[in-house]
Design an enzyme around this catalytic site. Structure first.
Site, PDB file in Angstrom:
ATOM      1  N   ASN A   9       0.739  -1.223  -0.013  1.00 42.99           N
ATOM      2  CA  ASN A   9       0.006   0.075  -0.021  1.00 42.99           C
ATOM      3  C   ASN A   9       0.975   1.200  -0.001  1.00 42.99           C
ATOM      4  O   ASN A   9       1.608   1.421   0.959  1.00 42.99           O
ATOM      5  CB  ASN A   9      -1.031   0.050   1.047  1.00 42.99           C
ATOM      6  CG  ASN A   9      -1.617   1.356   1.373  1.00 42.99           C
ATOM      7  OD1 ASN A   9      -1.697   2.205   0.385  1.00 42.99           O
ATOM      8  ND2 ASN A   9      -2.377   1.371   2.661  1.00 42.99           N
ATOM      9  N   LYS A  11       0.201   4.306  -0.416  1.00 42.12           N
ATOM     10  CA  LYS A  11      -0.681   5.526   0.290  1.00 42.12           C
ATOM     11  C   LYS A  11      -0.396   6.704  -0.761  1.00 42.12           C
ATOM     12  O   LYS A  11      -0.423   6.522  -1.900  1.00 42.12           O
ATOM     13  CB  LYS A  11      -0.073   5.555   1.586  1.00 42.12           C
ATOM     14  CG  LYS A  11       0.040   4.310   2.494  1.00 42.12           C
ATOM     15  CD  LYS A  11       0.210   4.541   3.945  1.00 42.12           C
ATOM     16  CE  LYS A  11      -0.170   3.107   4.828  1.00 42.12           C
ATOM     17  NZ  LYS A  11       0.261   3.435   5.908  1.00 42.12           N
ATOM     18  N   HIS A  95      -9.351   1.402   4.728  1.00 40.50           N
ATOM     19  CA  HIS A  95      -8.049   1.566   5.512  1.00 40.50           C
ATOM     20  C   HIS A  95      -8.067   2.363   6.769  1.00 40.50           C
ATOM     21  O   HIS A  95      -9.000   3.508   6.563  1.00 40.50           O
ATOM     22  CB  HIS A  95      -6.867   2.224   4.519  1.00 40.50           C
ATOM     23  CG  HIS A  95      -5.553   2.140   5.314  1.00 40.50           C
ATOM     24  ND1 HIS A  95      -5.145   2.903   6.136  1.00 40.50           N
ATOM     25  CD2 HIS A  95      -4.648   1.046   5.239  1.00 40.50           C
ATOM     26  CE1 HIS A  95      -3.866   2.690   6.342  1.00 40.50           C
ATOM     27  NE2 HIS A  95      -3.631   1.389   5.794  1.00 40.50           N
ATOM     28  N   GLU A  97      -6.515   5.066   7.819  1.00 38.16           N
ATOM     29  CA  GLU A  97      -6.339   6.127   7.525  1.00 38.16           C
ATOM     30  C   GLU A  97      -7.830   7.027   6.897  1.00 38.16           C
ATOM     31  O   GLU A  97      -7.830   8.068   6.976  1.00 38.16           O
ATOM     32  CB  GLU A  97      -5.199   6.443   6.480  1.00 38.16           C
ATOM     33  CG  GLU A  97      -3.903   6.065   7.471  1.00 38.16           C
ATOM     34  CD  GLU A  97      -2.665   5.537   6.812  1.00 38.16           C
ATOM     35  OE1 GLU A  97      -2.769   5.653   5.486  1.00 38.16           O
ATOM     36  OE2 GLU A  97      -1.729   5.085   7.285  1.00 38.16           O
ATOM     37  N   GLU A 167      -4.996  -4.893  10.745  1.00 41.16           N
ATOM     38  CA  GLU A 167      -3.876  -3.641  10.851  1.00 41.16           C
ATOM     39  C   GLU A 167      -4.440  -2.926  12.068  1.00 41.16           C
ATOM     40  O   GLU A 167      -4.986  -1.905  11.939  1.00 41.16           O
ATOM     41  CB  GLU A 167      -4.194  -2.715   9.668  1.00 41.16           C
ATOM     42  CG  GLU A 167      -3.955  -3.355   8.321  1.00 41.16           C
ATOM     43  CD  GLU A 167      -3.158  -2.384   7.418  1.00 41.16           C
ATOM     44  OE1 GLU A 167      -2.138  -2.621   6.745  1.00 41.16           O
ATOM     45  OE2 GLU A 167      -3.679  -1.092   7.296  1.00 41.16           O
ATOM     46  N   GLY A 173       3.017   2.484  10.627  1.00 37.48           N
ATOM     47  CA  GLY A 173       3.926   3.476  10.470  1.00 37.48           C
ATOM     48  C   GLY A 173       4.815   3.962  11.716  1.00 37.48           C
ATOM     49  O   GLY A 173       5.111   4.896  11.750  1.00 37.48           O
ATOM     50  N   SER A 212       3.772  -2.094  10.135  1.00 40.79           N
ATOM     51  CA  SER A 212       5.328  -2.178  10.372  1.00 40.79           C
ATOM     52  C   SER A 212       5.879  -3.521   9.965  1.00 40.79           C
ATOM     53  O   SER A 212       6.644  -4.021  10.505  1.00 40.79           O
ATOM     54  CB  SER A 212       5.735  -1.745  11.815  1.00 40.79           C
ATOM     55  OG  SER A 212       5.358  -0.473  12.001  1.00 40.79           O
ATOM     56  N   GLY A 234       4.873   1.388   4.373  1.00 41.40           N
ATOM     57  CA  GLY A 234       6.580   1.867   4.357  1.00 41.40           C
ATOM     58  C   GLY A 234       7.480   1.060   3.540  1.00 41.40           C
ATOM     59  O   GLY A 234       8.127   1.449   2.532  1.00 41.40           O
TER      60      GLY A 234
HETATM   61  P1  13P Z   1       3.404   0.408   7.602  1.00 40.80           P
HETATM   62  O1  13P Z   1       4.010  -0.870   7.048  1.00 40.80           O
HETATM   63  O2  13P Z   1       4.194   1.823   6.960  1.00 40.80           O
HETATM   64  O3  13P Z   1       3.179   0.403   9.161  1.00 40.80           O
HETATM   65  O4  13P Z   1       2.044   0.710   6.943  1.00 40.80           O
HETATM   66  C1  13P Z   1       0.942  -0.526   7.129  1.00 40.80           C
HETATM   67  C2  13P Z   1      -0.299  -0.142   6.408  1.00 40.80           C
HETATM   68  O5  13P Z   1      -1.150   0.813   6.850  1.00 40.80           O
HETATM   69  C3  13P Z   1      -0.505  -0.755   5.291  1.00 40.80           C
HETATM   70  O6  13P Z   1      -1.803  -0.554   4.633  1.00 40.80           O
END
Ligand code: 13P
Length: 253
Positions: A9, A11, A95, A97, A167, A173, A212, A234
């Site tokens: 992802n 983002k 998601h 976010e 998640e 993150g 993560s 990330g």
């Molecule tokens: P990270 O791997 O950066 O923690 O993000 C996870 C995520 O939100 C995947 O959708």
């Protein structure tokens, strides 16, 4: 056996130019992988070009969001119908976010899931608890509620096509991932919720872990029996680290 699925992802990262460079480099590194499904989810802007580049490869392409109507006066939105036209394979829906910054409710998520499925695109439905919910022992209730609401009204045949990503919001993150055992436990609970309503397909639904996931912890996570893949944030922005996660996973299957 469920085929593991590792998806990136991205983002709101990578210009179209950068997106093309990233997938070209990634494709060279993972081109021989067969036992793990691979996906990338660039921004809406890059979807078309990335899909063209990856046509006839082993890398699927997903969007990060849709609106549930097919077309109309919904300024700024895109639909599953439009994504189906360019052969998009997956759509990340709900998601954390989007739930947090764009006020998406479980009802919205459910509508989007239905729209994706109506256009033969597989949804990746994200669920997970906040740190406050975890501290007050609400993890189970939260994911139970989300899974039920997000899948409401689907047929067993549709549920079979869905991917769920667990998640935990506090692990996104932050560099802090859930322990592999704990992620496995919650994912087992999620599968039980699916089993309550859809006993005939629960063992076919793939449930990823996200939060993560990095090259250094992916083996521990992917070794868990309930975990069928990862939704990587990330670490998916770098071809070498995403490929390393994929390649390490192939060795486990
Ligand atoms: P990270 O791997 O950066 O923690 O993000 C996870 C995520 O939100 C995947 O959708």
């Amino acid at each position: 056996m469920r085929k593991p699925f590792i998806a990136g992802n991205w983002k709101m990262n990578k210009s179209v130019t950068e997106a093309k460079e990233l997938v070209s480099s990634l494709q060279k590194k993972v081109k021989d992988v067969e036992n793990v499904e691979i996906g990338v989810c660039p921004t809406a802007l890059a979807l078309s070009e990335v899909k063209n580049l990856l046509a006839d490869t082993n890398i699927k392409v997903g969007a990060q969001n849709i609106y549930w109507e097919d077309s109309g006066a919904f300024t700024g939105e895109i639909s599953a119908e439009m994504l189906a036209d360019i052969n998009i394979d997956y759509i990340i829906i709900g998601h954390s976010e989007r739930r947090q910054y764009f006020n998406e409710s479980d009802q919205d998520v459910n509508r989007k899931v239905k729209s994706a499925l109506a256009h033969q695109i597989k949804p990746i439905i994200c669920v997970g608890e906040t740190l406050t919910e975890r501290k007050s022992q609400e993890t189970e209730n939260k994911v139970r509620f989300q899974v039920k609401a997000d899948l409401a009204g689907l047929t067993a045949d549709e549920v079979k096509k869905v991917v769920i990503a667990y998640e935990p919001i506090w692990a996104i993150g932050t560099g802090e991932s859930a322990t592999a055992e704990e992620a496995n436990r919650v994912i087992g609970i999620i599968r039980d919720v699916v089993r309550d309503e859809y006993p005939q397909v629960a063992d076919k639904v793939r449930i990823q872990y996200g939060g993560s996931v990095k090259p250094h912890n992916c083996i521990e996570i992917m070794k868990q029996p309930e975990i069928d893949g990862a939704l990587v944030g990330g670490a998916s922005l770098d071809a070498a680290s995403f490929a390393e996660i994929v390649l390490k996973t192939t060795e486990l299957y």
